[in-house]
Design a protein around this motif. Structure first.
Motif, PDB file in Angstrom:
ATOM      1  N   ARG A  28     -38.219  26.407   3.644  1.00  0.00           N
ATOM      2  CA  ARG A  28     -38.296  25.684   2.373  1.00  0.00           C
ATOM      3  C   ARG A  28     -39.333  26.335   1.469  1.00  0.00           C
ATOM      4  O   ARG A  28     -40.467  26.559   1.874  1.00  0.00           O
ATOM      5  CB  ARG A  28     -38.682  24.234   2.646  1.00  0.00           C
ATOM      6  N   TYR A  29     -38.937  26.617   0.257  1.00  0.00           N
ATOM      7  CA  TYR A  29     -39.824  27.245  -0.725  1.00  0.00           C
ATOM      8  C   TYR A  29     -40.008  26.317  -1.914  1.00  0.00           C
ATOM      9  O   TYR A  29     -39.081  25.614  -2.309  1.00  0.00           O
ATOM     10  CB  TYR A  29     -39.240  28.577  -1.213  1.00  0.00           C
ATOM     11  N   GLY A  30     -41.182  26.343  -2.508  1.00  0.00           N
ATOM     12  CA  GLY A  30     -41.449  25.599  -3.725  1.00  0.00           C
ATOM     13  C   GLY A  30     -40.898  26.346  -4.927  1.00  0.00           C
ATOM     14  O   GLY A  30     -40.622  27.548  -4.865  1.00  0.00           O
ATOM     15  N   THR A  31     -40.736  25.636  -6.031  1.00  0.00           N
ATOM     16  CA  THR A  31     -40.191  26.268  -7.230  1.00  0.00           C
ATOM     17  C   THR A  31     -41.083  27.395  -7.737  1.00  0.00           C
ATOM     18  O   THR A  31     -40.587  28.363  -8.304  1.00  0.00           O
ATOM     19  CB  THR A  31     -39.979  25.240  -8.354  1.00  0.00           C
ATOM     20  N   SER A  32     -42.381  27.311  -7.512  1.00  0.00           N
ATOM     21  CA  SER A  32     -43.270  28.384  -7.964  1.00  0.00           C
ATOM     22  C   SER A  32     -43.094  29.663  -7.144  1.00  0.00           C
ATOM     23  O   SER A  32     -43.474  30.745  -7.585  1.00  0.00           O
ATOM     24  CB  SER A  32     -44.726  27.923  -7.900  1.00  0.00           C
ATOM     25  N   VAL A 139     -41.001  40.210  13.782  1.00  0.00           N
ATOM     26  CA  VAL A 139     -40.926  39.213  12.717  1.00  0.00           C
ATOM     27  C   VAL A 139     -41.432  39.817  11.417  1.00  0.00           C
ATOM     28  O   VAL A 139     -42.131  40.831  11.417  1.00  0.00           O
ATOM     29  CB  VAL A 139     -41.774  37.954  13.052  1.00  0.00           C
ATOM     30  N   PHE A 140     -41.068  39.177  10.330  1.00  0.00           N
ATOM     31  CA  PHE A 140     -41.652  39.502   9.037  1.00  0.00           C
ATOM     32  C   PHE A 140     -42.711  38.464   8.731  1.00  0.00           C
ATOM     33  O   PHE A 140     -42.519  37.270   8.972  1.00  0.00           O
ATOM     34  CB  PHE A 140     -40.609  39.490   7.913  1.00  0.00           C
ATOM     35  N   LEU A 141     -43.846  38.921   8.218  1.00  0.00           N
ATOM     36  CA  LEU A 141     -44.878  38.044   7.670  1.00  0.00           C
ATOM     37  C   LEU A 141     -44.672  38.089   6.162  1.00  0.00           C
ATOM     38  O   LEU A 141     -44.884  39.131   5.541  1.00  0.00           O
ATOM     39  CB  LEU A 141     -46.269  38.547   8.048  1.00  0.00           C
ATOM     40  N   THR A 142     -44.199  37.002   5.589  1.00  0.00           N
ATOM     41  CA  THR A 142     -43.877  36.991   4.166  1.00  0.00           C
ATOM     42  C   THR A 142     -44.725  35.970   3.443  1.00  0.00           C
ATOM     43  O   THR A 142     -45.035  34.909   3.976  1.00  0.00           O
ATOM     44  CB  THR A 142     -42.395  36.660   3.914  1.00  0.00           C
ATOM     45  N   GLY A 143     -45.124  36.309   2.229  1.00  0.00           N
ATOM     46  CA  GLY A 143     -45.871  35.360   1.412  1.00  0.00           C
ATOM     47  C   GLY A 143     -46.856  36.046   0.504  1.00  0.00           C
ATOM     48  O   GLY A 143     -46.873  37.271   0.370  1.00  0.00           O
ATOM     49  N   ARG A 144     -47.690  35.208  -0.090  1.00  0.00           N
ATOM     50  CA  ARG A 144     -48.754  35.672  -0.984  1.00  0.00           C
ATOM     51  C   ARG A 144     -49.997  34.850  -0.699  1.00  0.00           C
ATOM     52  O   ARG A 144     -49.925  33.630  -0.592  1.00  0.00           O
ATOM     53  CB  ARG A 144     -48.368  35.446  -2.451  1.00  0.00           C
ATOM     54  N   GLY A 145     -51.116  35.508  -0.605  1.00  0.00           N
ATOM     55  CA  GLY A 145     -52.378  34.792  -0.429  1.00  0.00           C
ATOM     56  C   GLY A 145     -52.405  33.928   0.808  1.00  0.00           C
ATOM     57  O   GLY A 145     -52.097  34.383   1.897  1.00  0.00           O
ATOM     58  N   SER A 146     -52.729  32.661   0.632  1.00  0.00           N
ATOM     59  CA  SER A 146     -52.886  31.765   1.772  1.00  0.00           C
ATOM     60  C   SER A 146     -51.560  31.200   2.277  1.00  0.00           C
ATOM     61  O   SER A 146     -51.534  30.542   3.309  1.00  0.00           O
ATOM     62  CB  SER A 146     -53.815  30.609   1.401  1.00  0.00           C
ATOM     63  N   LYS A 147     -50.467  31.420   1.575  1.00  0.00           N
ATOM     64  CA  LYS A 147     -49.154  30.930   2.018  1.00  0.00           C
ATOM     65  C   LYS A 147     -48.367  32.073   2.624  1.00  0.00           C
ATOM     66  O   LYS A 147     -47.759  32.869   1.917  1.00  0.00           O
ATOM     67  CB  LYS A 147     -48.369  30.352   0.847  1.00  0.00           C
ATOM     68  N   THR A 148     -48.385  32.169   3.941  1.00  0.00           N
ATOM     69  CA  THR A 148     -47.634  33.199   4.645  1.00  0.00           C
ATOM     70  C   THR A 148     -46.753  32.532   5.686  1.00  0.00           C
ATOM     71  O   THR A 148     -47.191  31.610   6.371  1.00  0.00           O
ATOM     72  CB  THR A 148     -48.587  34.205   5.320  1.00  0.00           C
ATOM     73  N   ARG A 149     -45.537  33.007   5.817  1.00  0.00           N
ATOM     74  CA  ARG A 149     -44.577  32.470   6.778  1.00  0.00           C
ATOM     75  C   ARG A 149     -44.226  33.538   7.805  1.00  0.00           C
ATOM     76  O   ARG A 149     -44.267  34.730   7.509  1.00  0.00           O
ATOM     77  CB  ARG A 149     -43.293  32.042   6.058  1.00  0.00           C
ATOM     78  N   VAL A 150     -43.829  33.089   8.991  1.00  0.00           N
ATOM     79  CA  VAL A 150     -43.334  33.980  10.034  1.00  0.00           C
ATOM     80  C   VAL A 150     -41.822  33.801  10.077  1.00  0.00           C
ATOM     81  O   VAL A 150     -41.328  32.695  10.295  1.00  0.00           O
ATOM     82  CB  VAL A 150     -43.947  33.637  11.404  1.00  0.00           C
ATOM     83  N   VAL A 151     -41.084  34.903   9.855  1.00  0.00           N
ATOM     84  CA  VAL A 151     -39.618  34.857   9.805  1.00  0.00           C
ATOM     85  C   VAL A 151     -39.068  35.899  10.768  1.00  0.00           C
ATOM     86  O   VAL A 151     -39.378  37.083  10.636  1.00  0.00           O
ATOM     87  CB  VAL A 151     -39.107  35.137   8.372  1.00  0.00           C
ATOM     88  N   PRO A 152     -38.257  35.479  11.748  1.00  0.00           N
ATOM     89  CA  PRO A 152     -37.690  36.453  12.682  1.00  0.00           C
ATOM     90  C   PRO A 152     -36.815  37.487  11.984  1.00  0.00           C
ATOM     91  O   PRO A 152     -36.130  37.167  11.017  1.00  0.00           O
ATOM     92  CB  PRO A 152     -36.826  35.596  13.631  1.00  0.00           C
ATOM     93  N   VAL A 153     -36.852  38.715  12.496  1.00  0.00           N
ATOM     94  CA  VAL A 153     -35.979  39.762  11.986  1.00  0.00           C
ATOM     95  C   VAL A 153     -34.580  39.486  12.526  1.00  0.00           C
ATOM     96  O   VAL A 153     -34.403  39.287  13.737  1.00  0.00           O
ATOM     97  CB  VAL A 153     -36.479  41.164  12.441  1.00  0.00           C
ATOM     98  N   GLU A 154     -33.582  39.456  11.653  1.00  0.00           N
ATOM     99  CA  GLU A 154     -32.188  39.169  12.046  1.00  0.00           C
ATOM    100  C   GLU A 154     -31.658  40.243  12.983  1.00  0.00           C
ATOM    101  O   GLU A 154     -32.006  41.405  12.872  1.00  0.00           O
ATOM    102  CB  GLU A 154     -31.296  39.106  10.803  1.00  0.00           C
TER     103      GLU A 154
END
Length: 157
Positions: A28-32, A139-154
């Protein structure tokens, strides 16, 4: 009677406000965050452990809704103690609303320890347990600054 109906209508919004504030999901991502560039770096999962994610807010929408419900219910009180009953019911309703929303906003989560492949740096990220993440996978570490997510590589499995 109108106050009681309004109070019940406000109380029905409580579940919506509890889930609307969730920003700990990898899905889930915010509109920003939509349509903005996110940093992505490759990593390897070292360890995953289950955790509980609970709201740490003292005041929230549940507080306001609960106070309104309590105050609205006390509007029917007549006599010398009317003001005291409204204050007490509003306060108790606010406390109950906070407790209910904090309980509803509790989520099962995971704490994921990842070694960034480029730098070798190890980081830990807590997020809702909504994606299957296993020790040893890329995994990919995706995000900016303090908001980073862990997403498995497909396609790893």
């Amino acid at each position: 009677m109108r106050a009681l109906i309004l109070s019940l209508a406000l109380a029905s919004l409580l579940p919506l406000t509890a889930s609307a504030a969730d920003s700990t999901s990898a899905r889930r991502y915010g509109t920003s965050e939509a349509l903005s560039v996110q940093n992505a770096r490759l990593g390897e999962v070292l360890m995953v452990r289950s955790v509980d994610i609970k709201s740490d807010k003292r005041l929230n929408a549940g507080s306001a809704i609960g106070a309104a419900v309590g105050y609205g219910a006390a509007l029917e009180v007549k006599g010398d103690y009317r003001s005291a009953a409204r204050i007490a019911a509003g306060t108790i309703g606010g406390m109950a609303g906070t407790a209910i929303q904090n309980g509803m906003s509790s989520r099962r989560g995971v704490e994921v320890y990842v070694r960034a492949l480029e730098s070798g740096k190890v980081i830990a990220i807590v997020q809702v347990d909504d994606l299957p993440i296993r020790t040893g996978e890329k995994v990919f570490l995706t995000g900016r600054g303090s908001k980073t997510r862990v997403v498995p590589v497909e396609g790893q499995r």
